[in-house]
Write a protein that holds these residues in place. Sequence first.
Motif, PDB file in Angstrom:
ATOM      1  N   ALA A 204       0.831  -1.207   0.000  1.00 17.02           N
ATOM      2  CA  ALA A 204       0.000   0.000   0.000  1.00 17.02           C
ATOM      3  C   ALA A 204       0.864   1.255   0.000  1.00 17.02           C
ATOM      4  CB  ALA A 204      -0.933  -0.008   1.211  1.00 17.02           C
ATOM      5  N   ALA A 205       1.971   1.224   0.766  1.00 17.74           N
ATOM      6  CA  ALA A 205       2.867   2.383   0.795  1.00 17.74           C
ATOM      7  C   ALA A 205       3.510   2.604  -0.575  1.00 17.74           C
ATOM      8  CB  ALA A 205       3.942   2.189   1.859  1.00 17.74           C
ATOM      9  N   GLU A 206       3.884   1.510  -1.248  1.00 15.83           N
ATOM     10  CA  GLU A 206       4.468   1.649  -2.579  1.00 15.83           C
ATOM     11  C   GLU A 206       3.443   2.186  -3.573  1.00 15.83           C
ATOM     12  OE1 GLU A 206       5.888  -2.230  -3.408  1.00 15.83           O
ATOM     13  OE2 GLU A 206       7.772  -1.983  -2.305  1.00 15.83           O
ATOM     14  N   ALA A 207       2.190   1.734  -3.443  1.00 12.71           N
ATOM     15  CA  ALA A 207       1.147   2.248  -4.338  1.00 12.71           C
ATOM     16  C   ALA A 207       0.908   3.735  -4.102  1.00 12.71           C
ATOM     17  CB  ALA A 207      -0.146   1.460  -4.137  1.00 12.71           C
ATOM     18  N   ARG A 208       0.880   4.136  -2.821  1.00 12.02           N
ATOM     19  CA  ARG A 208       0.713   5.570  -2.524  1.00 12.02           C
ATOM     20  C   ARG A 208       1.894   6.379  -3.041  1.00 12.02           C
ATOM     21  NH1 ARG A 208      -1.395   3.532   2.415  1.00 12.02           N
ATOM     22  NH2 ARG A 208       0.627   3.792   3.426  1.00 12.02           N
ATOM     23  N   ALA A 209       3.102   5.835  -2.896  1.00  7.37           N
ATOM     24  CA  ALA A 209       4.280   6.553  -3.395  1.00  7.37           C
ATOM     25  C   ALA A 209       4.237   6.696  -4.912  1.00  7.37           C
ATOM     26  CB  ALA A 209       5.555   5.823  -2.959  1.00  7.37           C
ATOM     27  N   ALA A 210       3.812   5.622  -5.587  1.00  7.53           N
ATOM     28  CA  ALA A 210       3.704   5.708  -7.045  1.00  7.53           C
ATOM     29  C   ALA A 210       2.650   6.722  -7.458  1.00  7.53           C
ATOM     30  CB  ALA A 210       3.375   4.325  -7.620  1.00  7.53           C
ATOM     31  N   ASP A 211       1.516   6.725  -6.750  1.00  4.35           N
ATOM     32  CA  ASP A 211       0.463   7.694  -7.061  1.00  4.35           C
ATOM     33  C   ASP A 211       0.950   9.118  -6.806  1.00  4.35           C
ATOM     34  OD1 ASP A 211      -2.481   8.303  -7.608  1.00  4.35           O
ATOM     35  OD2 ASP A 211      -2.251   9.173  -5.615  1.00  4.35           O
ATOM     36  N   LEU A 212       1.685   9.306  -5.708  1.00  4.86           N
ATOM     37  CA  LEU A 212       2.216  10.639  -5.406  1.00  4.86           C
ATOM     38  C   LEU A 212       3.228  11.075  -6.461  1.00  4.86           C
ATOM     39  CD1 LEU A 212       2.304  13.011  -3.434  1.00  4.86           C
ATOM     40  CD2 LEU A 212       4.087  11.791  -2.166  1.00  4.86           C
ATOM     41  N   ALA A 213       4.037  10.122  -6.936  1.00  2.00           N
ATOM     42  CA  ALA A 213       5.005  10.467  -7.973  1.00  2.00           C
ATOM     43  C   ALA A 213       4.308  10.909  -9.252  1.00  2.00           C
ATOM     44  CB  ALA A 213       5.919   9.268  -8.252  1.00  2.00           C
ATOM     45  N   VAL A 214       3.216  10.210  -9.618  1.00  2.00           N
ATOM     46  CA  VAL A 214       2.458  10.607 -10.807  1.00  2.00           C
ATOM     47  C   VAL A 214       1.852  11.984 -10.618  1.00  2.00           C
ATOM     48  CG1 VAL A 214       0.451  10.049 -12.220  1.00  2.00           C
ATOM     49  CG2 VAL A 214       2.016   8.241 -11.518  1.00  2.00           C
ATOM     50  N   ARG A 215       1.293  12.235  -9.430  1.00  2.00           N
ATOM     51  CA  ARG A 215       0.699  13.548  -9.165  1.00  2.00           C
ATOM     52  C   ARG A 215       1.747  14.659  -9.236  1.00  2.00           C
ATOM     53  NH1 ARG A 215      -4.363  13.627  -6.559  1.00  2.00           N
ATOM     54  NH2 ARG A 215      -5.256  11.560  -6.284  1.00  2.00           N
ATOM     55  N   ASN A 216       2.920  14.387  -8.670  1.00  2.00           N
ATOM     56  CA  ASN A 216       3.978  15.399  -8.716  1.00  2.00           C
ATOM     57  C   ASN A 216       4.438  15.654 -10.148  1.00  2.00           C
ATOM     58  OD1 ASN A 216       3.980  15.779  -5.965  1.00  2.00           O
ATOM     59  ND2 ASN A 216       5.571  14.264  -5.577  1.00  2.00           N
ATOM     60  N   ARG A 217       4.524  14.579 -10.931  1.00  2.00           N
ATOM     61  CA  ARG A 217       4.930  14.764 -12.331  1.00  2.00           C
ATOM     62  C   ARG A 217       3.909  15.592 -13.093  1.00  2.00           C
ATOM     63  NH1 ARG A 217       3.814  12.164 -17.028  1.00  2.00           N
ATOM     64  NH2 ARG A 217       2.632  10.541 -15.963  1.00  2.00           N
ATOM     65  N   LEU A 218       2.623  15.290 -12.895  1.00  2.00           N
ATOM     66  CA  LEU A 218       1.584  16.066 -13.563  1.00  2.00           C
ATOM     67  C   LEU A 218       1.590  17.512 -13.083  1.00  2.00           C
ATOM     68  CD1 LEU A 218      -1.333  13.482 -13.548  1.00  2.00           C
ATOM     69  CD2 LEU A 218       0.166  14.085 -15.440  1.00  2.00           C
ATOM     70  N   ALA A 219       1.837  17.704 -11.783  1.00  2.00           N
ATOM     71  CA  ALA A 219       1.898  19.080 -11.268  1.00  2.00           C
ATOM     72  C   ALA A 219       3.051  19.850 -11.908  1.00  2.00           C
ATOM     73  CB  ALA A 219       2.052  19.052  -9.742  1.00  2.00           C
ATOM     74  N   ARG A 220       4.192  19.179 -12.079  1.00  2.00           N
ATOM     75  CA  ARG A 220       5.323  19.852 -12.738  1.00  2.00           C
ATOM     76  C   ARG A 220       4.989  20.203 -14.178  1.00  2.00           C
ATOM     77  NH1 ARG A 220       8.403  15.770 -10.207  1.00  2.00           N
ATOM     78  NH2 ARG A 220       8.603  14.689 -12.202  1.00  2.00           N
ATOM     79  N   GLU A 221       4.327  19.243 -14.885  1.00  2.00           N
ATOM     80  CA  GLU A 221       3.974  19.517 -16.278  1.00  2.00           C
ATOM     81  C   GLU A 221       3.020  20.708 -16.377  1.00  2.00           C
ATOM     82  OE1 GLU A 221       5.084  18.083 -19.047  1.00  2.00           O
ATOM     83  OE2 GLU A 221       6.475  16.821 -17.924  1.00  2.00           O
TER      84      GLU A 221
END
Length: 416
Positions: A204-221
């Motif tokens: 679950a922690a890895e899934a949350r980290a992956a989701d957070l990474a996607v959100r951060n990438r989209l925020a940067r874009e």
Amino acid sequence: MRAFARLLFGRRARLRWIHLILGGALAMPYVFVGAVVVGPLSDGTAVFTSIGLQLASFGIGLPLAAVTSLFPLTRPLESAAVRWLCGVGADRLADGPARGRTAKGRTALWFTLHLGFGGLVAGMSLAVPPFAAVLIVMPLVAGPGDSRLGPWEVFDHTWAWALAPVAGVAFLLTLAGCAAGAGALLARWAPALLGPTPEDRLAAAEARAADLAVRNRLARELHDSVGHALSAVTLQASAARRVLDSDPEFVREALFAIEDTTRRTVGELDAVLGVLRDGDAPGTAPAPTLAADLDGLLRRTRAGGLTVTATIGAPLEALPPVLSREAYRIVQEGLTNAVRHAGEGVTVTLRVEVRDGHLEITVENPLTAPSGTRPGGGHGLPGIGSRTHLLGGTTHAGPTRDTWRLHVRLPVGAPP
């Protein structure tokens, strides 16, 4: 008295009773299989007329239930039943299938306990109420020594005949107490047996980290594309407004640059929103790269009145696609910061070159008073630092005498 009645017959007790009866219903196929095994050993005795043989069938069926609990859907279905019927919070239960030996063992133990307790309580629920009802109404339909009582010789005595209703009520209370106790035990054991294991928490922690990474990438874009576009359009519109009467040709070029900037930004925004909606963006415009889109970026920036001196000392077409895309965003954010803080009429120097196996990007502009600040800004340099870190590079940004300098160094090889 009211609290005792609620404990035995309250809403939570009734729901847990239903949960146990469902366990008894699930146990029936396994009991039938056990009866098939016990039948040849019964010496002609009917299996379903002997309590001992029924218990033996039940004992043989429970290990079979433990084996079948290894199916992936067992834990999600049992967790849902416990959540709705036993009053156990969803945060204390696991959602997905059991993975790993420990989780599967716990699920098998829980399923066996559920069917075991459920089978006993369900059997009592079928047998005890009719028997208790006979005892309660017995003084109304028969008397001491009545021949209709058959082999129940105990009711030949007046005291036994008079206490029959009390015994019937006691049997019902015992049944309710057994159901409430078994339901409470299962509710207490559920988090330990159906709750998330350390492996589940790690997943679950890895899934949350992956989701957070996607959100951060989209925020940067979004920050880099939309932020740059708004800053450039603001500067272009401001410059066009000041020379509206004196330089119509410049106004025409500025309006064209505004149109081109907004059109490209809408395409990039559609791509990012497509990722948010569907997890993919088929058919949308590809992300801009340094090789294909640097000239257009410089043209739109210059259309706002900013002088940009660009020195390109690298074959941009030879850069890896990921590096070219991220480098474009870094250059875009560097020019955006220059537009936002240096103001109009200044000269910005851009150098892009490959040196010692690294792509080096340098953006310099004079230190001047900011022409305007945007509330809530300040995410540009952290975004550049994040992109650079993901590519294994380094970032240096800050004043050098009377010049603000941004220097980024990225390895040309595959990112780590």
